[in-house]
Design a protein around this motif. Sequence first.
Motif, PDB file in Angstrom:
ATOM      1  N   LYS A   1       2.396  77.406 -42.130  1.00 30.92           N
ATOM      2  CA  LYS A   1       2.016  76.239 -42.908  1.00 30.92           C
ATOM      3  C   LYS A   1       2.563  75.189 -42.298  1.00 30.92           C
ATOM      4  O   LYS A   1       3.893  74.827 -41.956  1.00 30.92           O
ATOM      5  N   VAL A   2       1.627  74.032 -41.867  1.00 29.40           N
ATOM      6  CA  VAL A   2       2.125  72.848 -41.365  1.00 29.40           C
ATOM      7  C   VAL A   2       1.806  71.537 -42.053  1.00 29.40           C
ATOM      8  O   VAL A   2       0.724  71.731 -42.777  1.00 29.40           O
ATOM      9  N   LEU A   3       2.579  70.579 -42.144  1.00 29.45           N
ATOM     10  CA  LEU A   3       2.117  69.616 -42.802  1.00 29.45           C
ATOM     11  C   LEU A   3       1.286  68.421 -42.220  1.00 29.45           C
ATOM     12  O   LEU A   3       1.609  68.274 -40.903  1.00 29.45           O
ATOM     13  N   ARG A   4       0.130  67.944 -42.641  1.00 30.50           N
ATOM     14  CA  ARG A   4      -0.636  67.165 -42.135  1.00 30.50           C
ATOM     15  C   ARG A   4      -0.927  65.599 -42.749  1.00 30.50           C
ATOM     16  O   ARG A   4      -0.536  65.857 -44.049  1.00 30.50           O
ATOM     17  N   GLU A   5      -1.208  64.658 -42.238  1.00 29.59           N
ATOM     18  CA  GLU A   5      -1.134  63.457 -42.864  1.00 29.59           C
ATOM     19  C   GLU A   5      -2.526  63.487 -43.545  1.00 29.59           C
ATOM     20  O   GLU A   5      -3.536  63.800 -42.931  1.00 29.59           O
ATOM     21  N   ALA A   6      -2.565  63.327 -44.943  1.00 27.67           N
ATOM     22  CA  ALA A   6      -3.631  62.922 -45.696  1.00 27.67           C
ATOM     23  C   ALA A   6      -4.468  61.647 -45.795  1.00 27.67           C
ATOM     24  O   ALA A   6      -3.782  60.657 -45.344  1.00 27.67           O
TER      25      ALA A   6
ATOM     26  N   ALA B   1      -5.168  59.625 -47.974  1.00 29.03           N
ATOM     27  CA  ALA B   1      -4.502  58.665 -49.043  1.00 29.03           C
ATOM     28  C   ALA B   1      -3.082  58.348 -48.700  1.00 29.03           C
ATOM     29  O   ALA B   1      -2.570  57.687 -49.277  1.00 29.03           O
ATOM     30  N   GLY B   2      -2.592  58.636 -47.471  1.00 24.66           N
ATOM     31  CA  GLY B   2      -1.392  58.375 -46.989  1.00 24.66           C
ATOM     32  C   GLY B   2      -0.275  59.395 -47.383  1.00 24.66           C
ATOM     33  O   GLY B   2       0.702  59.213 -46.668  1.00 24.66           O
ATOM     34  N   GLY B   3      -0.686  60.583 -48.023  1.00 28.90           N
ATOM     35  CA  GLY B   3       0.272  61.499 -48.439  1.00 28.90           C
ATOM     36  C   GLY B   3       0.209  62.656 -47.259  1.00 28.90           C
ATOM     37  O   GLY B   3      -0.187  62.439 -46.053  1.00 28.90           O
ATOM     38  N   ARG B   4       0.592  63.801 -47.595  1.00 32.81           N
ATOM     39  CA  ARG B   4       0.857  64.768 -46.649  1.00 32.81           C
ATOM     40  C   ARG B   4       0.429  66.087 -47.293  1.00 32.81           C
ATOM     41  O   ARG B   4       0.949  66.447 -48.337  1.00 32.81           O
ATOM     42  N   ASP B   5      -0.577  66.838 -46.606  1.00 32.02           N
ATOM     43  CA  ASP B   5      -0.867  68.177 -47.374  1.00 32.02           C
ATOM     44  C   ASP B   5      -0.509  69.244 -46.221  1.00 32.02           C
ATOM     45  O   ASP B   5      -0.338  68.960 -45.131  1.00 32.02           O
ATOM     46  N   ALA B   6      -0.314  70.434 -47.006  1.00 31.30           N
ATOM     47  CA  ALA B   6      -0.100  71.621 -46.234  1.00 31.30           C
ATOM     48  C   ALA B   6      -1.302  72.380 -45.488  1.00 31.30           C
ATOM     49  O   ALA B   6      -2.201  72.559 -46.552  1.00 31.30           O
ATOM     50  N   GLU B   7      -1.354  72.762 -44.466  1.00 30.40           N
ATOM     51  CA  GLU B   7      -2.651  73.530 -43.802  1.00 30.40           C
ATOM     52  C   GLU B   7      -1.944  74.771 -43.250  1.00 30.40           C
ATOM     53  O   GLU B   7      -0.846  74.697 -42.275  1.00 30.40           O
TER      54      GLU B   7
ATOM     55  N   GLU C   1       2.923  72.883 -30.268  1.00 31.20           N
ATOM     56  CA  GLU C   1       3.309  71.763 -31.078  1.00 31.20           C
ATOM     57  C   GLU C   1       3.829  71.954 -32.436  1.00 31.20           C
ATOM     58  O   GLU C   1       4.316  70.816 -32.915  1.00 31.20           O
ATOM     59  N   HIS C   2       3.844  73.078 -32.880  1.00 30.95           N
ATOM     60  CA  HIS C   2       4.717  73.325 -34.470  1.00 30.95           C
ATOM     61  C   HIS C   2       5.807  74.061 -34.115  1.00 30.95           C
ATOM     62  O   HIS C   2       6.421  73.950 -35.237  1.00 30.95           O
ATOM     63  N   VAL C   3       6.154  74.993 -33.260  1.00 28.26           N
ATOM     64  CA  VAL C   3       7.452  75.594 -33.426  1.00 28.26           C
ATOM     65  C   VAL C   3       8.170  75.223 -31.945  1.00 28.26           C
ATOM     66  O   VAL C   3       7.629  75.537 -31.072  1.00 28.26           O
ATOM     67  N   LYS C   4       9.376  74.792 -31.995  1.00 28.22           N
ATOM     68  CA  LYS C   4      10.166  74.175 -30.982  1.00 28.22           C
ATOM     69  C   LYS C   4      10.715  75.399 -29.950  1.00 28.22           C
ATOM     70  O   LYS C   4      11.146  76.491 -30.772  1.00 28.22           O
ATOM     71  N   ILE C   5      10.764  75.506 -28.977  1.00 29.93           N
ATOM     72  CA  ILE C   5      11.393  76.273 -28.060  1.00 29.93           C
ATOM     73  C   ILE C   5      13.019  76.567 -28.534  1.00 29.93           C
ATOM     74  O   ILE C   5      13.592  75.592 -28.705  1.00 29.93           O
ATOM     75  N   GLY C   6      13.395  77.725 -28.799  1.00 27.58           N
ATOM     76  CA  GLY C   6      14.688  77.970 -29.418  1.00 27.58           C
ATOM     77  C   GLY C   6      14.884  77.910 -30.680  1.00 27.58           C
ATOM     78  O   GLY C   6      16.025  78.394 -31.160  1.00 27.58           O
ATOM     79  N   ALA C   7      13.774  77.442 -31.210  1.00 27.15           N
ATOM     80  CA  ALA C   7      13.893  77.861 -32.874  1.00 27.15           C
ATOM     81  C   ALA C   7      13.773  79.327 -33.360  1.00 27.15           C
ATOM     82  O   ALA C   7      12.996  79.840 -32.675  1.00 27.15           O
ATOM     83  N   PHE C   8      14.418  79.485 -34.222  1.00 27.30           N
ATOM     84  CA  PHE C   8      14.305  80.799 -34.805  1.00 27.30           C
ATOM     85  C   PHE C   8      13.096  81.106 -35.615  1.00 27.30           C
ATOM     86  O   PHE C   8      12.532  80.124 -36.439  1.00 27.30           O
ATOM     87  N   HIS C   9      12.519  82.097 -35.568  1.00 24.40           N
ATOM     88  CA  HIS C   9      11.241  82.668 -36.202  1.00 24.40           C
ATOM     89  C   HIS C   9      11.203  84.026 -36.440  1.00 24.40           C
ATOM     90  O   HIS C   9      11.724  84.877 -35.567  1.00 24.40           O
ATOM     91  N   THR C  10      10.709  84.645 -37.531  1.00 31.89           N
ATOM     92  CA  THR C  10      10.154  85.670 -38.037  1.00 31.89           C
ATOM     93  C   THR C  10       8.865  86.127 -37.819  1.00 31.89           C
ATOM     94  O   THR C  10       7.910  85.495 -38.284  1.00 31.89           O
ATOM     95  N   LEU C  11       8.594  87.216 -36.833  1.00 30.92           N
ATOM     96  CA  LEU C  11       7.265  87.522 -36.608  1.00 30.92           C
ATOM     97  C   LEU C  11       6.807  88.801 -37.328  1.00 30.92           C
ATOM     98  O   LEU C  11       7.640  89.658 -37.565  1.00 30.92           O
TER      99      LEU C  11
END
Length: 364
Positions: A46-51, A53-59, A93-103
């Motif tokens: 899930k990533v946040l996008r600019e909506a 109306a100026g808000g942010r939607d999860a996509e 563009e969504h997960v930085k190098i070095g960031a922890f993640h669970t696959l």
Amino acid sequence: MKIVRRDLVPDGPGSVKMVPVDSDDLWYVYNLIAPGDSVMAVTVRKVLREAAAGGRDAERVKLKLEIKVEEIADYDTLGSVLRIRGKNILENEHVKIGAFHTLELELHRPFVLRKDVWDSLALDVLHQASDPAASADLAVILMQEGLAHVLLVGKRAGHSNLDFDNALNKFFDNVLQAFLKHVDFSVVRCAVIASPGFTKDQFHRHLLLEAERRQLRPIIENKSRIVLVHTTSGYKHSLREVLDAPNVMNMIKDTKAAQEVRALKDFFNMLSNDSARACYGPKHVEVAHERLAIQTLLLTDGLFRNSNTAERKRYVDLVKSVKDSGGTVHIFSSLHVSGEQLASLTGIAAILRFPLPDLEDLEM
């Protein structure tokens, strides 16, 4: 397991792209992946996008990630999901190098496994995974009223749990569905129905009646290979009682599962009756091997999931060296009751060709 691409050097680096197609395959993956490996797969995040109306939607978006494995976070045998955790090493563009993640590795989803060293043990597991004949030798339904464990014993040792409070017929129908799903008589030598009391007998009658009514040919044609065994409970620890039953062992006596059970029983007998010809613990076993004394080596697969790559290599080299010197090696699943017994004794033991009484003077 479907192997899509294989590009590796034995005892060297390489990668394999594979697709797990059934729950057995995820067990092989669980045994293949070790800390320090890298795994690349497509995941949903899930990533946040600019909506507007100026808000942010999860996509929800699909991402290709590659992580350097630090741990197996969870192995869900019921849901057929293997979760691995580590640091991302593939820029996006969504997960930085070095960031922890669970696959999450799931059925029918391809992934790429990279190793710095594909040692002999990893290659053996890969071969078993891609061999259609590699499956369980023995199927066991351990049950009591309202509870059933469906276990496969052999090259893998997983299980499915069924726990119902419904009427008995509904419960038996659910157990029957699990039986049909997990028991393949083209590879399974023997299917055991085990329980305290009469639950096993009642389910056996239900199984055969439904097989005739629904013309379930695998059950009808193999009913002589379905064995009833009395156990003290329907829980997993009662698998030991099944494996001690003479009628079961006679049917699977030349299979891997039976050989492992016999080897562990022989070790404990030797430890009790001629302790100078049995030893356990890494130090004692290695000294015994230096003296070319090992006849049978027993290890748990947990020793090979060590985050210390030098430790893993130590045990891989020991297995190869014992085989080269004419010894027999059994690697027990830590998910199997026999593996649990061996793990309680450090996870490594040996039956010796000749007595070495001075081993007892060495520190463990």
